[in-house]
Motif scaffolding. Structure first.
Motif, PDB file in Angstrom:
ATOM      1  N   TRP A 271     -29.423 105.353  15.836  1.00  0.00           N
ATOM      2  CA  TRP A 271     -30.664 104.832  15.257  1.00  0.00           C
ATOM      3  C   TRP A 271     -30.668 103.305  15.322  1.00  0.00           C
ATOM      4  O   TRP A 271     -31.697 102.685  15.621  1.00  0.00           O
ATOM      5  CB  TRP A 271     -30.805 105.354  13.834  1.00  0.00           C
ATOM      6  CG  TRP A 271     -32.121 105.064  13.194  1.00  0.00           C
ATOM      7  CD1 TRP A 271     -32.321 104.350  12.049  1.00  0.00           C
ATOM      8  CD2 TRP A 271     -33.418 105.492  13.626  1.00  0.00           C
ATOM      9  NE1 TRP A 271     -33.662 104.325  11.771  1.00  0.00           N
ATOM     10  CE2 TRP A 271     -34.364 105.010  12.712  1.00  0.00           C
ATOM     11  CE3 TRP A 271     -33.861 106.236  14.719  1.00  0.00           C
ATOM     12  CZ2 TRP A 271     -35.725 105.242  12.845  1.00  0.00           C
ATOM     13  CZ3 TRP A 271     -35.222 106.465  14.847  1.00  0.00           C
ATOM     14  CH2 TRP A 271     -36.124 105.974  13.924  1.00  0.00           C
TER      15      TRP A 271
ATOM     16  N   ILE B 222     -31.479 102.325  18.926  1.00  0.00           N
ATOM     17  CA  ILE B 222     -32.891 102.548  19.259  1.00  0.00           C
ATOM     18  C   ILE B 222     -33.760 101.442  18.670  1.00  0.00           C
ATOM     19  O   ILE B 222     -34.708 100.980  19.303  1.00  0.00           O
ATOM     20  CB  ILE B 222     -33.361 103.927  18.728  1.00  0.00           C
ATOM     21  CG1 ILE B 222     -32.664 105.047  19.478  1.00  0.00           C
ATOM     22  CG2 ILE B 222     -34.881 104.077  18.799  1.00  0.00           C
ATOM     23  CD1 ILE B 222     -33.000 105.150  20.945  1.00  0.00           C
ATOM     24  N   ASN B 223     -33.430 101.005  17.474  1.00  0.00           N
ATOM     25  CA  ASN B 223     -34.287 100.058  16.761  1.00  0.00           C
ATOM     26  C   ASN B 223     -33.919  98.596  16.941  1.00  0.00           C
ATOM     27  O   ASN B 223     -34.718  97.730  16.592  1.00  0.00           O
ATOM     28  CB  ASN B 223     -34.304 100.408  15.270  1.00  0.00           C
ATOM     29  CG  ASN B 223     -35.081 101.662  15.040  1.00  0.00           C
ATOM     30  OD1 ASN B 223     -36.280 101.697  15.235  1.00  0.00           O
ATOM     31  ND2 ASN B 223     -34.390 102.722  14.665  1.00  0.00           N
TER      32      ASN B 223
ATOM     33  N   ASP C 167     -31.511  97.253  19.824  1.00  0.00           N
ATOM     34  CA  ASP C 167     -30.490  97.196  20.867  1.00  0.00           C
ATOM     35  C   ASP C 167     -30.164  95.769  21.291  1.00  0.00           C
ATOM     36  O   ASP C 167     -29.016  95.456  21.575  1.00  0.00           O
ATOM     37  CB  ASP C 167     -30.882  98.045  22.070  1.00  0.00           C
ATOM     38  CG  ASP C 167     -32.137  97.565  22.782  1.00  0.00           C
ATOM     39  OD1 ASP C 167     -32.934  96.831  22.174  1.00  0.00           O
ATOM     40  OD2 ASP C 167     -32.314  97.944  23.948  1.00  0.00           O
TER      41      ASP C 167
ATOM     42  N   CYS D  60     -29.280 108.859  21.243  1.00  0.00           N
ATOM     43  CA  CYS D  60     -30.248 107.832  21.657  1.00  0.00           C
ATOM     44  C   CYS D  60     -31.305 108.445  22.570  1.00  0.00           C
ATOM     45  O   CYS D  60     -32.498 108.173  22.418  1.00  0.00           O
ATOM     46  CB  CYS D  60     -29.551 106.673  22.364  1.00  0.00           C
ATOM     47  SG  CYS D  60     -28.642 105.560  21.276  1.00  0.00           S
TER      48      CYS D  60
ATOM     49  N   ASP E 104     -35.222 108.694  21.558  1.00  0.00           N
ATOM     50  CA  ASP E 104     -36.109 107.864  22.361  1.00  0.00           C
ATOM     51  C   ASP E 104     -37.162 108.686  23.094  1.00  0.00           C
ATOM     52  O   ASP E 104     -38.042 108.135  23.745  1.00  0.00           O
ATOM     53  CB  ASP E 104     -35.290 107.038  23.349  1.00  0.00           C
ATOM     54  CG  ASP E 104     -35.968 105.732  23.706  1.00  0.00           C
ATOM     55  OD1 ASP E 104     -36.809 105.258  22.916  1.00  0.00           O
ATOM     56  OD2 ASP E 104     -35.671 105.191  24.781  1.00  0.00           O
ATOM     57  N   GLU E 105     -37.081 110.029  22.998  1.00  0.00           N
ATOM     58  CA  GLU E 105     -38.075 110.888  23.639  1.00  0.00           C
ATOM     59  C   GLU E 105     -39.405 110.731  22.929  1.00  0.00           C
ATOM     60  O   GLU E 105     -39.451 110.713  21.703  1.00  0.00           O
ATOM     61  CB  GLU E 105     -37.670 112.364  23.533  1.00  0.00           C
ATOM     62  CG  GLU E 105     -36.536 112.788  24.385  1.00  0.00           C
ATOM     63  CD  GLU E 105     -36.160 114.254  24.153  1.00  0.00           C
ATOM     64  OE1 GLU E 105     -36.714 114.897  23.240  1.00  0.00           O
ATOM     65  OE2 GLU E 105     -35.307 114.729  24.900  1.00  0.00           O
TER      66      GLU E 105
END
Length: 75
Positions: free
Chosen positions: A37, A40-41, A43, A62, A66-67
């Motif tokens: 998480w 994703i938020n 990087d 990830c 991220d889908e």
């Protein structure tokens, strides 16, 4: 210790039951989910800290996180 739906919701907040099931099915830990998480938020910040790119369970999470949601944009 296997991750529970409560663990997933604690990190991600309320999300679709199907996504919760997919996340639990990875066999990842709550710590793996929290790290995914964060990637994703934020990087760029993690890369700037010199952290290695995600691998293993974190990378799998990830990809799941991220889908795009299948229902997104359908109104």
């Amino acid at each position: 210790m296997p991750m529970t739906a409560q663990d997933v919701i604690a990190v991600l907040g309320p999300i679709d039951e199907t996504k919760i099931t997919e996340i639990i099915a990875t066999g990842a830990t709550p710590a793996d989910l929290a790290e995914a998480w964060a990637w994703i938020n934020n990087d760029e910040a993690l890369i700037n800290e010199g952290r290695p790119l995600p691998s293993g369970k974190v990378a799998e999470l990830c990809a799941l996180l991220d889908e795009p949601d299948e229902d997104a944009g359908l109104a």
